[in-house]
Design an enzyme around this catalytic site. Structure first.
Site, PDB file in Angstrom:
ATOM      1  N   HIS A   1       2.703  12.999  -3.705  1.00  0.00           N
ATOM      2  CA  HIS A   1       1.679  13.112  -2.412  1.00  0.00           C
ATOM      3  C   HIS A   1       0.770  11.937  -2.807  1.00  0.00           C
ATOM      4  O   HIS A   1      -0.451  12.183  -2.471  1.00  0.00           O
ATOM      5  CB  HIS A   1       1.205  14.450  -2.086  1.00  0.00           C
ATOM      6  CG  HIS A   1       2.349  15.399  -1.683  1.00  0.00           C
ATOM      7  ND1 HIS A   1       2.908  15.757  -0.691  1.00  0.00           N
ATOM      8  CD2 HIS A   1       2.968  16.267  -2.710  1.00  0.00           C
ATOM      9  CE1 HIS A   1       3.832  16.646  -0.942  1.00  0.00           C
ATOM     10  NE2 HIS A   1       3.549  17.077  -2.106  1.00  0.00           N
TER      11      HIS A   1
ATOM     12  N   SER B   1      -9.250 -15.636  -2.202  1.00  0.00           N
ATOM     13  CA  SER B   1      -9.792 -15.891  -0.832  1.00  0.00           C
ATOM     14  C   SER B   1     -10.617 -17.032  -0.476  1.00  0.00           C
ATOM     15  O   SER B   1     -11.243 -17.462  -1.268  1.00  0.00           O
ATOM     16  CB  SER B   1     -10.728 -14.696  -0.755  1.00  0.00           C
ATOM     17  OG  SER B   1     -11.442 -14.509   0.541  1.00  0.00           O
TER      18      SER B   1
ATOM     19  N   LYS C   1     -12.218 -12.476  -5.206  1.00  0.00           N
ATOM     20  CA  LYS C   1     -11.176 -12.056  -5.181  1.00  0.00           C
ATOM     21  C   LYS C   1      -9.778 -12.538  -5.603  1.00  0.00           C
ATOM     22  O   LYS C   1      -9.806 -13.988  -5.887  1.00  0.00           O
ATOM     23  CB  LYS C   1     -10.781 -11.952  -3.271  1.00  0.00           C
ATOM     24  CG  LYS C   1     -11.732 -11.150  -2.694  1.00  0.00           C
ATOM     25  CD  LYS C   1     -11.459  -9.794  -2.659  1.00  0.00           C
ATOM     26  CE  LYS C   1     -10.004  -9.625  -1.862  1.00  0.00           C
ATOM     27  NZ  LYS C   1     -10.032  -9.049  -0.593  1.00  0.00           N
TER      28      LYS C   1
ATOM     29  N   GLU D   1       2.580  -8.258  -1.611  1.00  0.00           N
ATOM     30  CA  GLU D   1       2.446  -7.832  -0.337  1.00  0.00           C
ATOM     31  C   GLU D   1       3.466  -8.604   0.605  1.00  0.00           C
ATOM     32  O   GLU D   1       4.097  -7.964   1.452  1.00  0.00           O
ATOM     33  CB  GLU D   1       1.058  -8.224   0.360  1.00  0.00           C
ATOM     34  CG  GLU D   1      -0.010  -7.506  -0.164  1.00  0.00           C
ATOM     35  CD  GLU D   1      -1.375  -7.812  -0.009  1.00  0.00           C
ATOM     36  OE1 GLU D   1      -2.034  -7.214   0.724  1.00  0.00           O
ATOM     37  OE2 GLU D   1      -1.777  -8.652  -0.707  1.00  0.00           O
TER      38      GLU D   1
END
Ligand code: ARG
Length: 461
Positions: free
Chosen positions: A156, A278, A284, A291
């Site tokens: 979980h 970024s 960043k 992804e």
């Protein structure tokens, strides 16, 4: 417009209809398979005396020349032709004359495309398998180096029990072992040759289908039913299914890496080579590759659903709907190959922050089960032990400490059974190292798996 048919037509094809119907813009990528199939067919036609030896020889040599010229870039596959089959036959006839016109004896584009697609898929399956083997080798290196790297295991997404990084990576190793087994299984089942099935009903020429199957290395020999042969795309659906499952595994793995790479976890640092920045936020460093692998999974699922849907309403035998198998399948194949390669590069260069992982494993009560098991080993029924440790966890939560920080008096306040050996029984080291059942993270148990993975990777190389 260059077509293989036209005799029974009074008028030409509407240009839009021609373009809509043509497949050369995408099936051109099967030029090798188309030529390979035609060489086998012509060889067999010659051997069976259906065409003369001279014609067979001229065709085979002509086809080899076309292959060479396409590979070297001397000959361009242009969209002047309707499909790759028309292209090869037309160029062959231009080059060798009348003999080229005999190539299509006893053959239809229906068995031809069924063959090309099978050959192409078989080659792709082998290539995906090799890429997975490289990924597994990268995983094995991580596993071997981290048999004693402690980290929390989750259920979980809540800390559950401690494991090792080797054990965690081993779970993905198992998934890729199953993926490769699926691929091998598909090859076994699909390895029969549709060539010689004609348009749908075979042919009256005395074709030697066993011979073409042998020339094209189809272990199961010729297919058994000519109607099924030209309308079967099961193997491709199975491959897309296997690819979808591979992507599901890569996507889950990517998701882990994205979470672990976050500032909140800091379990890993993805190398600069596999990260992006970024345009606005200078600080960043984003896990875009992971992804994208996760994102492209949907596209591969889409290919599987697309082909299943295309096939579900088609009456026997060949219908043009089936031309729709190609673009989605090629896209899925390219996508998965690219994803495995990028993913492999990413995990080969990723840095695991072992100190952060170990620290994380030490808090969050990952040893609570072991504390209960300690009581069980001293005769307390498990359900009672569960309650006792649950109350102690609550106390620790109130006081902001770990079970390891409780004094012996505090332990004893819940049960007189506790003694000084509780501390060793719930240390991270003990919790992991004593887990020695088959498949568990304990060093000795994992070492057995490492031995297996080593022989597996050698055997399957
Ligand atoms: N381009 C076609 C396909 O991909 C080749 C088979 C054409 N056969 C036919 N009868 N029109 O399916």
């Amino acid at each position: 417009m260059a077509q293989l048919w036209g005799g029974r037509f009074k008028n030409g094809t509407d240009q839009n209809a021609y373009d809509f119907n043509a497949s050369i813009t995408f099936d051109r990528r099967m030029y090798r398979e188309d030529i390979q199939g035609s060489i086998a067919h012509a060889t067999m036609l010659g051997e069976a005396g259906i065409i003369s030896d001279d014609d067979a020889h001229a065709i085979v040599e002509g086809l080899k020349g076309i292959l060479e010229d396409v590979e070297s870039g001397k000959l361009e596959i242009t969209s002047k032709y309707e499909d790759i089959h028309s292209f090869v036959e037309a160029v062959l006839t231009e080059r060798i004359g009348d003999a080229g016109k005999r190539l299509h004896t006893g053959r239809s584009r229906n068995d031809q495309v069924a063959l090309d697609m099978k050959l192409y898929t078989r080659r792709e399956i082998k290539s995906v398998d090799e890429k997975l083997a490289r990924l597994q080798k990268a995983l094995l290196t991580i596993i071997e180096n981290n048999l004693d790297t402690f980290m929390p295991g989750f259920t979980h997404l809540q800390k559950a029990q401690p494991v090792t990084l080797a054990h965690y990576m081993g779970a993905y190793m198992e998934m890729f072992i199953r993926d490769r087994a699926r691929l091998a299984d598909i090859i076994k089942r699909m390895n029969s040759c549709p060539l010689g099935s004609g348009a749908l009903a075979g042919t009256t020429y005395p074709l030697n289908r066993k011979r073409t199957a042998e020339l094209l290395e189809f272990d199961l020999g010729p297919t058994r039913n000519s109607m099924d042969s030209v309308s079967d795309r099961d193997y491709l659906i199975e491959f897309l299914d296997a690819l979808a499952i591979i992507m599901m595994h890569l996507s889950r793995f990517s998701e882990e890496i994205i979470i672990w790479n976050s500032n909140e976890y800091r379990f890993v640092e993805i190398d600069d080579a596999y990260s992006t920045g970024s345009s606005i936020m200078p600080q960043k460093k984003n896990p875009d590759i992971a992804e994208l692998v996760r994102g492209k999974t949907g596209r591969v699922y889409g290919a599987l659903i697309s082909l299943l849907t295309t096939m579900k309403g088609i009456p026997l035998a060949y219908d043009k709907d089936m031309q729709e198998d190609k673009e989605v399948a090629y896209d899925a194949m390219d996508t998965v190959s690219g994803c495995i390669e990028l993913f492999t590069g990413m995990i080969e260069t990723i840095r695991f922050r072992k100190d952060v992982m170990e620290k994380s494993a030490k808090n969050g009560f990952t040893n609570a089960t072991d504390a209960a098991d300690y009581l069980v080993k001293k005769g307390v029924p498990f359900r009672d032990a569960h309650g006792i440790i649950g109350r102690l966890v609550l106390k620790c939560l109130d006081e902001g400490k770990a079970l390891d920080d409780l004094s012996l008096d505090e332990w004893k306040s819940e049960s007189e059974v506790f003694e000084d050996d509780i501390y060793d029984a719930i240390s991270l080291q003990t919790c992991v190292e004593k887990r020695l059942t088959d498949g568990a993270p304990g060093h000795a148990a994992m070492q057995k798996n490492v031995d297996y993975y080593k022989s597996y990777l050698k055997v399957n190389d």
